[in-house]
Motif scaffolding. Structure first.
Motif, PDB file in Angstrom:
ATOM      1  N   TYR A  26       6.551   8.269   7.020  1.00  0.00           N
ATOM      2  CA  TYR A  26       6.420   6.932   6.430  1.00  0.00           C
ATOM      3  C   TYR A  26       6.286   6.946   4.911  1.00  0.00           C
ATOM      4  CZ  TYR A  26       1.644   8.523   7.172  1.00  0.00           C
ATOM      5  OH  TYR A  26       0.499   9.272   7.206  1.00  0.00           O
ATOM      6  N   VAL A  27       6.404   8.091   4.289  1.00  0.00           N
ATOM      7  CA  VAL A  27       6.348   8.208   2.831  1.00  0.00           C
ATOM      8  C   VAL A  27       7.675   8.750   2.323  1.00  0.00           C
ATOM      9  CG1 VAL A  27       5.279   9.418   0.883  1.00  0.00           C
ATOM     10  CG2 VAL A  27       3.846   8.545   2.745  1.00  0.00           C
ATOM     11  N   GLY A  28       8.270   8.069   1.330  1.00  0.00           N
ATOM     12  CA  GLY A  28       9.527   8.507   0.737  1.00  0.00           C
ATOM     13  C   GLY A  28       9.446   8.509  -0.774  1.00  0.00           C
ATOM     14  N   GLU A  29      10.588   8.647  -1.419  1.00  0.00           N
ATOM     15  CA  GLU A  29      10.625   8.705  -2.888  1.00  0.00           C
ATOM     16  C   GLU A  29      10.018   7.470  -3.553  1.00  0.00           C
ATOM     17  OE1 GLU A  29      13.100   9.556  -0.921  1.00  0.00           O
ATOM     18  OE2 GLU A  29      13.811  11.554  -1.512  1.00  0.00           O
ATOM     19  N   PRO A  30      10.275   6.248  -3.079  1.00  0.00           N
ATOM     20  CA  PRO A  30       9.667   5.082  -3.745  1.00  0.00           C
ATOM     21  C   PRO A  30       8.140   5.139  -3.758  1.00  0.00           C
ATOM     22  CG  PRO A  30      11.461   4.386  -2.320  1.00  0.00           C
ATOM     23  CD  PRO A  30      11.215   5.826  -2.012  1.00  0.00           C
ATOM     24  N   GLU A  31       7.551   5.581  -2.653  1.00  0.00           N
ATOM     25  CA  GLU A  31       6.092   5.666  -2.598  1.00  0.00           C
ATOM     26  C   GLU A  31       5.574   6.761  -3.538  1.00  0.00           C
ATOM     27  OE1 GLU A  31       7.612   3.400   0.480  1.00  0.00           O
ATOM     28  OE2 GLU A  31       8.008   5.558   0.301  1.00  0.00           O
ATOM     29  N   ILE A  32       6.274   7.892  -3.567  1.00  0.00           N
ATOM     30  CA  ILE A  32       5.868   8.975  -4.463  1.00  0.00           C
ATOM     31  C   ILE A  32       5.930   8.515  -5.921  1.00  0.00           C
ATOM     32  CG2 ILE A  32       6.523  11.254  -5.333  1.00  0.00           C
ATOM     33  CD1 ILE A  32       5.124  11.337  -2.620  1.00  0.00           C
ATOM     34  N   ASP A  33       7.014   7.825  -6.289  1.00  0.00           N
ATOM     35  CA  ASP A  33       7.173   7.389  -7.684  1.00  0.00           C
ATOM     36  C   ASP A  33       6.137   6.343  -8.063  1.00  0.00           C
ATOM     37  OD1 ASP A  33       9.261   9.153  -7.880  1.00  0.00           O
ATOM     38  OD2 ASP A  33      10.829   7.623  -7.672  1.00  0.00           O
ATOM     39  N   ASP A  74      12.907  19.291   9.766  1.00  0.00           N
ATOM     40  CA  ASP A  74      13.295  18.225   8.833  1.00  0.00           C
ATOM     41  C   ASP A  74      12.069  17.667   8.118  1.00  0.00           C
ATOM     42  OD1 ASP A  74      15.902  18.514   9.716  1.00  0.00           O
ATOM     43  OD2 ASP A  74      15.827  16.768  11.049  1.00  0.00           O
ATOM     44  N   VAL A  75      10.996  17.497   8.868  1.00  0.00           N
ATOM     45  CA  VAL A  75       9.754  16.983   8.284  1.00  0.00           C
ATOM     46  C   VAL A  75       9.259  17.934   7.195  1.00  0.00           C
ATOM     47  CG1 VAL A  75       7.327  16.441   8.757  1.00  0.00           C
ATOM     48  CG2 VAL A  75       9.100  15.730  10.373  1.00  0.00           C
ATOM     49  N   ARG A  76       9.289  19.216   7.505  1.00  0.00           N
ATOM     50  CA  ARG A  76       8.811  20.208   6.535  1.00  0.00           C
ATOM     51  C   ARG A  76       9.677  20.213   5.267  1.00  0.00           C
ATOM     52  NH1 ARG A  76       4.764  22.582   4.041  1.00  0.00           N
ATOM     53  NH2 ARG A  76       5.075  24.799   3.597  1.00  0.00           N
ATOM     54  N   ALA A  77      10.984  20.185   5.448  1.00  0.00           N
ATOM     55  CA  ALA A  77      11.878  20.198   4.283  1.00  0.00           C
ATOM     56  C   ALA A  77      11.661  18.971   3.411  1.00  0.00           C
ATOM     57  CB  ALA A  77      13.332  20.278   4.747  1.00  0.00           C
ATOM     58  N   ARG A  78      11.505  17.818   4.042  1.00  0.00           N
ATOM     59  CA  ARG A  78      11.298  16.592   3.267  1.00  0.00           C
ATOM     60  C   ARG A  78       9.910  16.591   2.620  1.00  0.00           C
ATOM     61  NH1 ARG A  78      13.557  11.900   2.075  1.00  0.00           N
ATOM     62  NH2 ARG A  78      12.439   9.911   2.226  1.00  0.00           N
ATOM     63  N   SER A  79       8.940  17.104   3.309  1.00  0.00           N
ATOM     64  CA  SER A  79       7.598  17.207   2.745  1.00  0.00           C
ATOM     65  C   SER A  79       7.599  18.048   1.473  1.00  0.00           C
ATOM     66  CB  SER A  79       6.643  17.827   3.771  1.00  0.00           C
ATOM     67  OG  SER A  79       5.442  18.232   3.164  1.00  0.00           O
ATOM     68  N   ILE A  80       8.298  19.168   1.506  1.00  0.00           N
ATOM     69  CA  ILE A  80       8.365  20.034   0.318  1.00  0.00           C
ATOM     70  C   ILE A  80       9.052  19.306  -0.834  1.00  0.00           C
ATOM     71  CG2 ILE A  80       9.454  22.117  -0.622  1.00  0.00           C
ATOM     72  CD1 ILE A  80       8.870  23.454   2.095  1.00  0.00           C
ATOM     73  N   ALA A  81      10.169  18.644  -0.538  1.00  0.00           N
ATOM     74  CA  ALA A  81      10.893  17.928  -1.595  1.00  0.00           C
ATOM     75  C   ALA A  81      10.023  16.836  -2.217  1.00  0.00           C
ATOM     76  CB  ALA A  81      12.177  17.331  -1.033  1.00  0.00           C
ATOM     77  N   LEU A  82       9.326  16.078  -1.385  1.00  0.00           N
ATOM     78  CA  LEU A  82       8.468  15.005  -1.903  1.00  0.00           C
ATOM     79  C   LEU A  82       7.270  15.568  -2.659  1.00  0.00           C
ATOM     80  CD1 LEU A  82       8.499  12.616   1.206  1.00  0.00           C
ATOM     81  CD2 LEU A  82       9.687  12.259  -0.981  1.00  0.00           C
ATOM     82  N   SER A  83       6.710  16.651  -2.153  1.00  0.00           N
ATOM     83  CA  SER A  83       5.564  17.268  -2.817  1.00  0.00           C
ATOM     84  C   SER A  83       5.948  17.812  -4.187  1.00  0.00           C
ATOM     85  CB  SER A  83       4.996  18.401  -1.953  1.00  0.00           C
ATOM     86  OG  SER A  83       4.532  17.917  -0.716  1.00  0.00           O
ATOM     87  N   GLU A  84       7.106  18.450  -4.272  1.00  0.00           N
ATOM     88  CA  GLU A  84       7.566  18.973  -5.552  1.00  0.00           C
ATOM     89  C   GLU A  84       7.801  17.834  -6.548  1.00  0.00           C
ATOM     90  OE1 GLU A  84       8.499  22.801  -6.170  1.00  0.00           O
ATOM     91  OE2 GLU A  84       6.673  22.208  -5.103  1.00  0.00           O
ATOM     92  N   ARG A  85       8.350  16.743  -6.080  1.00  0.00           N
ATOM     93  CA  ARG A  85       8.557  15.565  -6.936  1.00  0.00           C
ATOM     94  C   ARG A  85       7.219  15.017  -7.436  1.00  0.00           C
ATOM     95  NH1 ARG A  85      13.085  11.846  -6.460  1.00  0.00           N
ATOM     96  NH2 ARG A  85      12.648   9.811  -7.418  1.00  0.00           N
ATOM     97  N   ILE A 126       0.835  -1.200   0.000  1.00  0.00           N
ATOM     98  CA  ILE A 126       0.000   0.000   0.000  1.00  0.00           C
ATOM     99  C   ILE A 126       0.875   1.257   0.000  1.00  0.00           C
ATOM    100  CG2 ILE A 126      -1.615   1.383   1.390  1.00  0.00           C
ATOM    101  CD1 ILE A 126      -2.948  -0.942  -0.008  1.00  0.00           C
ATOM    102  N   VAL A 127       0.526   2.214  -0.841  1.00  0.00           N
ATOM    103  CA  VAL A 127       1.105   3.557  -0.757  1.00  0.00           C
ATOM    104  C   VAL A 127       0.065   4.434  -0.078  1.00  0.00           C
ATOM    105  CG1 VAL A 127       1.932   5.565  -2.040  1.00  0.00           C
ATOM    106  CG2 VAL A 127       2.517   3.257  -2.819  1.00  0.00           C
ATOM    107  N   TYR A 128       0.369   4.868   1.122  1.00  0.00           N
ATOM    108  CA  TYR A 128      -0.634   5.570   1.928  1.00  0.00           C
ATOM    109  C   TYR A 128      -0.409   7.070   1.863  1.00  0.00           C
ATOM    110  CZ  TYR A 128      -4.052   6.402   5.579  1.00  0.00           C
ATOM    111  OH  TYR A 128      -5.165   6.827   6.271  1.00  0.00           O
ATOM    112  N   LEU A 129      -1.277   7.749   1.121  1.00  0.00           N
ATOM    113  CA  LEU A 129      -1.202   9.196   0.958  1.00  0.00           C
ATOM    114  C   LEU A 129      -2.468   9.847   1.516  1.00  0.00           C
ATOM    115  CD1 LEU A 129       0.298   9.443  -2.656  1.00  0.00           C
ATOM    116  CD2 LEU A 129       1.509   9.403  -0.461  1.00  0.00           C
ATOM    117  N   ASP A 130      -2.929   9.327   2.651  1.00  0.00           N
ATOM    118  CA  ASP A 130      -4.129   9.873   3.288  1.00  0.00           C
ATOM    119  C   ASP A 130      -3.904  10.131   4.774  1.00  0.00           C
ATOM    120  OD1 ASP A 130      -6.656  10.898   3.026  1.00  0.00           O
ATOM    121  OD2 ASP A 130      -7.696   8.985   3.133  1.00  0.00           O
ATOM    122  N   GLY A 131      -2.640  10.274   5.157  1.00  0.00           N
ATOM    123  CA  GLY A 131      -2.337  10.555   6.561  1.00  0.00           C
ATOM    124  C   GLY A 131      -2.764  11.933   6.995  1.00  0.00           C
ATOM    125  N   ASN A 132      -3.122  12.796   6.051  1.00  0.00           N
ATOM    126  CA  ASN A 132      -3.691  14.092   6.389  1.00  0.00           C
ATOM    127  C   ASN A 132      -5.161  13.977   6.781  1.00  0.00           C
ATOM    128  OD1 ASN A 132      -3.999  13.348   3.612  1.00  0.00           O
ATOM    129  ND2 ASN A 132      -4.855  15.364   3.199  1.00  0.00           N
TER     130      ASN A 132
END
Length: 398
Positions: free
Chosen positions: A364-371, A289-300, A18-24
């Motif tokens: 719990y979400v990284g580049e593999p899940e985004i891709d 750190d969470v915010r910086a990674r969130s922005i990077a993943l969101s932009e991707r 599962i790719v979980y993109l509903d943690g919001n």
């Protein structure tokens, strides 16, 4: 402290594949939560019985966990308390703020605010029966409508549909310039981006713990009252737990000191135990750190979806500093498309009328899940895989 996102991911129980993109909307289960909740039942409840309120510290959990949350949102110790639902905490905060500006009659909010907050404001205004009214304007027009008629500016910092982010410090400052108080809903901020209530001069705030914080379905909300208002803030809902001496069982109400007066009924101990387990994870995390990674993943994510799915139109602000930790797209068949994604293991959600919403939660979400999400969205859109009758039957929860 540098956040180890490999470690944080290992703290969650995520279903295989599962790719979980509903943690919001609802965060996943921390692995430590079942044991922590079970400990309340056995041995605490089983062996201590009613003694658990004192011996296991149940009675003070709303305040001890409130202090832990305070440290995460830039609030002063002793000015956050946990319990009840977010709607109830918004109601309490709004009632207290209105009482501090008795000569004014306008609650100012925006059309992007979460409907429950607006319903609470409408209901409170009707109950007061003194001419108090709710005024809603477009999000970008809020500052221009801050006048000396406004008693309270009530906003959600991050729009639940689009992720659009208000400038909390600037709008709080503008509100104070015209003599208004502020109430901020942190439902889509807490655990998503840095919050500093004291530095921003916020008067009241409320937030939930079941989204980015991962405390579970129905997890309790919290309320913040700035120190300068703590001794004067009315409580509106005068529950026995907010009494100065709840076990004196006085017939008359005497509010507790500081934010403890915003307690209402008996604490939900099992839910507070789940929150405790979630906070144990968050205390090992740097929100910057969470915010910086969130922005990077969101932009991707945005770049990938836009490159391959011309049918989708970005609903979120393009500039990352103007949005929270979610990305939303407009699509006329958004509900059906989201069901097609969920059937293929990519979980987001839908918000009427046409928004497909994806939460980017770096714990719990990284580049593999985004891709993988990008690939799946592209497949669904290119093949019109959403165009099946079963995907168009709307469930009660979207």
């Amino acid at each position: 402290m540098t956040t180890d996102f490999t470690w944080t991911r290992a703290q969650f129980q995520l279903p295989e594949g599962i790719v979980y993109l509903d943690g919001n909307s609802l965060g996943p289960l921390p692995k430590a939560t079942p044991e922590r909740v079970a400990r309340v039942m056995q041995p605490e409840w089983q062996n201590l019985l009613i003694g658990g309120w004192t011996k296991a510290g149940w009675h003070m959990m709303p305040e001890t966990q409130g202090d832990r949350i305070a440290a995460m949102i830039g609030a002063e110790p002793g000015h956050v308390v946990v319990g009840d639902t977010l709607s109830i905490k918004v109601y309490q905060a709004l009632a207290a703020a209105l009482a501090l500006r008795p000569e004014r009659r306008v609650i100012l909010s925006d059309t992007g605010n979460f409907p429950s907050d607006l319903y609470m404001a409408e209901g409170l205004a009707e109950t007061l029966g003194n001419g108090t009214r709710l005024v809603t304007v477009a999000p970008e027009d809020v500052a221009a409508h801050l006048t000396e008629e406004v008693a309270v500016l009530m906003l959600t910092e991050v729009d639940y549909r689009t992720g659009r982010r208000h400038d909390m410090a600037a709008l709080t400052r503008k509100a104070h310039e015209v003599g208004a108080l502020t109430l901020w809903d942190l439902a889509h901020s807490f655990g998503a981006l840095p919050v500093d209530l004291a530095a921003a001069g916020v008067d009241f705030a409320a937030g939930c713990t079941y989204k980015y914080i991962n405390a579970g379905p129905g997890a309790p909300a919290f309320i913040y009252v700035a120190p300068r208002h703590a001794g004067a803030a009315g409580t509106a809902l005068q529950g026995w737990q907010g009494h100065e001496a709840p076990f004196a069982f006085d017939l008359g109400y005497r509010p507790a000191s500081r934010v403890a007066r915003m307690r209402v009924g008996t604490p939900p101990v099992l839910q507070l135990a789940a929150l405790e387990a979630a906070l144990d994870i968050w205390e090992q995390v740097d929100i910057a750190d969470v915010r910086a990674r969130s922005i990077a993943l969101s932009e991707r994510f945005i770049a990938g979806v836009e490159a391959r799915c011309p049918q989708l139109r970005l609903a979120s602000p393009r500039a990352p500093e103007h949005r929270g930790s979610q990305v939303s797209f407009h699509f006329s068949e958004g509900y059906a498309a989201m069901q097609a994604l969920i059937a293929r293991g990519v979980i987001g959600d839908f918000r009427a009328p046409d928004i497909m919403r994806f939460g980017i939660c770096p714990l719990y979400v990284g580049e593999p899940e985004i891709d993988r999400a990008i690939d799946t969205i592209a497949d669904v859109m290119a093949g019109c895989l959403w165009d099946r009758p079963e995907y168009k039957v709307k469930a009660m929860v979207t």
